[in-house]
Design a protein around this motif. Structure first.
Motif, PDB file in Angstrom:
ATOM      1  N   PRO A 102       0.813  -1.212   0.000  1.00  0.00           N
ATOM      2  CA  PRO A 102       0.000   0.000   0.000  1.00  0.00           C
ATOM      3  C   PRO A 102       0.851   1.268   0.000  1.00  0.00           C
ATOM      4  N   MET A 103       0.288   2.297  -0.593  1.00  0.00           N
ATOM      5  CA  MET A 103       0.824   3.656  -0.480  1.00  0.00           C
ATOM      6  C   MET A 103      -0.397   4.514  -0.139  1.00  0.00           C
ATOM      7  N   GLY A 104      -0.584   4.736   1.130  1.00  0.00           N
ATOM      8  CA  GLY A 104      -1.809   5.394   1.575  1.00  0.00           C
ATOM      9  C   GLY A 104      -2.971   4.417   1.488  1.00  0.00           C
ATOM     10  N   ASP A 105      -4.172   4.957   1.402  1.00  0.00           N
ATOM     11  CA  ASP A 105      -5.347   4.084   1.349  1.00  0.00           C
ATOM     12  C   ASP A 105      -6.006   4.055  -0.026  1.00  0.00           C
ATOM     13  N   ARG A 106      -5.389   4.687  -1.022  1.00  0.00           N
ATOM     14  CA  ARG A 106      -6.013   4.763  -2.344  1.00  0.00           C
ATOM     15  C   ARG A 106      -5.293   3.976  -3.430  1.00  0.00           C
ATOM     16  N   ILE A 107      -3.999   3.687  -3.219  1.00  0.00           N
ATOM     17  CA  ILE A 107      -3.263   2.954  -4.244  1.00  0.00           C
ATOM     18  C   ILE A 107      -2.340   1.917  -3.621  1.00  0.00           C
ATOM     19  N   ARG A 108      -1.992   0.925  -4.421  1.00  0.00           N
ATOM     20  CA  ARG A 108      -0.942  -0.043  -4.089  1.00  0.00           C
ATOM     21  C   ARG A 108       0.126   0.132  -5.155  1.00  0.00           C
ATOM     22  N   VAL A 109       1.387  -0.051  -4.769  1.00  0.00           N
ATOM     23  CA  VAL A 109       2.495   0.157  -5.695  1.00  0.00           C
ATOM     24  C   VAL A 109       3.546  -0.938  -5.538  1.00  0.00           C
ATOM     25  N   ALA A 110       4.356  -1.078  -6.583  1.00  0.00           N
ATOM     26  CA  ALA A 110       5.556  -1.915  -6.563  1.00  0.00           C
ATOM     27  C   ALA A 110       6.592  -1.191  -7.422  1.00  0.00           C
ATOM     28  N   TYR A 111       7.884  -1.408  -7.111  1.00  0.00           N
ATOM     29  CA  TYR A 111       8.950  -0.680  -7.805  1.00  0.00           C
ATOM     30  C   TYR A 111      10.003  -1.623  -8.369  1.00  0.00           C
ATOM     31  N   LEU A 112      10.515  -1.265  -9.531  1.00  0.00           N
ATOM     32  CA  LEU A 112      11.667  -1.914 -10.144  1.00  0.00           C
ATOM     33  C   LEU A 112      12.434  -0.848 -10.899  1.00  0.00           C
ATOM     34  N   GLU A 113      13.631  -1.204 -11.360  1.00  0.00           N
ATOM     35  CA  GLU A 113      14.458  -0.265 -12.127  1.00  0.00           C
ATOM     36  C   GLU A 113      14.706  -0.820 -13.504  1.00  0.00           C
ATOM     37  N   ASP A 114      14.828   0.088 -14.490  1.00  0.00           N
ATOM     38  CA  ASP A 114      15.222  -0.339 -15.825  1.00  0.00           C
ATOM     39  C   ASP A 114      16.751  -0.472 -15.852  1.00  0.00           C
ATOM     40  N   PRO A 115      17.336  -0.975 -16.933  1.00  0.00           N
ATOM     41  CA  PRO A 115      18.787  -1.165 -16.977  1.00  0.00           C
ATOM     42  C   PRO A 115      19.603   0.124 -16.828  1.00  0.00           C
ATOM     43  N   GLU A 116      18.976   1.277 -17.014  1.00  0.00           N
ATOM     44  CA  GLU A 116      19.666   2.566 -16.896  1.00  0.00           C
ATOM     45  C   GLU A 116      19.548   3.170 -15.505  1.00  0.00           C
ATOM     46  N   GLY A 117      18.815   2.524 -14.612  1.00  0.00           N
ATOM     47  CA  GLY A 117      18.638   3.042 -13.257  1.00  0.00           C
ATOM     48  C   GLY A 117      17.410   3.918 -13.086  1.00  0.00           C
ATOM     49  N   ASN A 118      16.568   4.024 -14.120  1.00  0.00           N
ATOM     50  CA  ASN A 118      15.314   4.765 -13.978  1.00  0.00           C
ATOM     51  C   ASN A 118      14.346   3.915 -13.163  1.00  0.00           C
ATOM     52  N   LEU A 119      13.615   4.546 -12.272  1.00  0.00           N
ATOM     53  CA  LEU A 119      12.682   3.874 -11.393  1.00  0.00           C
ATOM     54  C   LEU A 119      11.335   3.699 -12.099  1.00  0.00           C
ATOM     55  N   ILE A 120      10.766   2.494 -12.001  1.00  0.00           N
ATOM     56  CA  ILE A 120       9.457   2.194 -12.578  1.00  0.00           C
ATOM     57  C   ILE A 120       8.508   1.901 -11.424  1.00  0.00           C
ATOM     58  N   GLU A 121       7.391   2.609 -11.382  1.00  0.00           N
ATOM     59  CA  GLU A 121       6.358   2.356 -10.385  1.00  0.00           C
ATOM     60  C   GLU A 121       5.158   1.730 -11.086  1.00  0.00           C
ATOM     61  N   LEU A 122       4.773   0.553 -10.636  1.00  0.00           N
ATOM     62  CA  LEU A 122       3.508  -0.043 -11.056  1.00  0.00           C
ATOM     63  C   LEU A 122       2.490   0.363 -10.008  1.00  0.00           C
ATOM     64  N   GLN A 123       1.340   0.833 -10.459  1.00  0.00           N
ATOM     65  CA  GLN A 123       0.375   1.448  -9.560  1.00  0.00           C
ATOM     66  C   GLN A 123      -1.015   0.866  -9.821  1.00  0.00           C
ATOM     67  N   GLU A 124      -1.669   0.418  -8.765  1.00  0.00           N
ATOM     68  CA  GLU A 124      -3.047  -0.065  -8.843  1.00  0.00           C
ATOM     69  C   GLU A 124      -3.921   0.876  -8.042  1.00  0.00           C
ATOM     70  N   TRP A 125      -4.938   1.410  -8.669  1.00  0.00           N
ATOM     71  CA  TRP A 125      -5.838   2.347  -8.007  1.00  0.00           C
ATOM     72  C   TRP A 125      -6.922   1.569  -7.286  1.00  0.00           C
ATOM     73  N   LEU A 126      -6.922   1.603  -5.970  1.00  0.00           N
ATOM     74  CA  LEU A 126      -7.892   0.853  -5.178  1.00  0.00           C
ATOM     75  C   LEU A 126      -9.303   1.408  -5.329  1.00  0.00           C
ATOM     76  N   ALA A 127      -9.451   2.705  -5.513  1.00  0.00           N
ATOM     77  CA  ALA A 127     -10.776   3.304  -5.667  1.00  0.00           C
ATOM     78  C   ALA A 127     -11.496   2.702  -6.869  1.00  0.00           C
ATOM     79  N   LEU A 128     -10.769   2.357  -7.926  1.00  0.00           N
ATOM     80  CA  LEU A 128     -11.387   1.750  -9.098  1.00  0.00           C
ATOM     81  C   LEU A 128     -11.892   0.355  -8.775  1.00  0.00           C
TER      82      LEU A 128
END
Length: 137
Positions: A102-128
């Motif tokens: 969870p990230m607060g009460d409205r979304i869930r998230v997970a993180y990974l990095e691409d090969p260049e070090g850029n951060l990728i956030e996958l985000q699920e909207w709980l309200a939906l």
């Protein structure tokens, strides 16, 4: 004014291209694994991520020749089911720096990095999910 894409400058173009195409599953506008440019899009929506070879851009803007340090960008991708997306991407070789949570009460998230070090956030909207009749996780 219209935003057409976010372009990431990358040093190892083939590795970044394969990550966004093969691991994240974005669709290339055209095959261009060796670069110097590619535009990739998810199956839905209008947003796109473009990759640009850093060395080529350094010919245009000299200051881009120096390698940046640390996370340079945060790319956010919304998914309908974070747990399913996490499992699918892990099966394709993705290594998450933080699993689904969870990230607060409205979304869930997970993180990974691409090969260049850029951060990728996958985000699920709980309200939906709640609107669809499901209870949040």
């Amino acid at each position: 004014m219209e935003l057409t894409q976010i372009r990431l400058l990358v040093s190892d173009f083939p590795a970044a291209y394969r990550f966004y195409r093969d691991v994240l599953g974005l669709k290339p506008q055209f095959e261009a694994e060796s670069g110097p440019y590619a535009k990739l899009s998810p199956d839905t929506g209008h947003a796109a991520i473009a990759l640009q070879d850093r060395a080529q851009m350094a010919d245009v803007l000299e200051r881009l020749g120096a390698e940046p340090e640390g996370c340079r960008a945060l790319v956010v991708l919304r998914v309908d089911d974070l747990d399913a997306a996490h499992a699918e991407l892990t099966s394709r070789g993705a290594e998450f720096t933080r699993g689904p949570g969870p990230m607060g009460d409205r979304i869930r998230v997970a993180y990974l990095e691409d090969p260049e070090g850029n951060l990728i956030e996958l985000q699920e909207w709980l309200a939906l999910r709640e609107q669809a009749g499901d209870a949040p996780a």
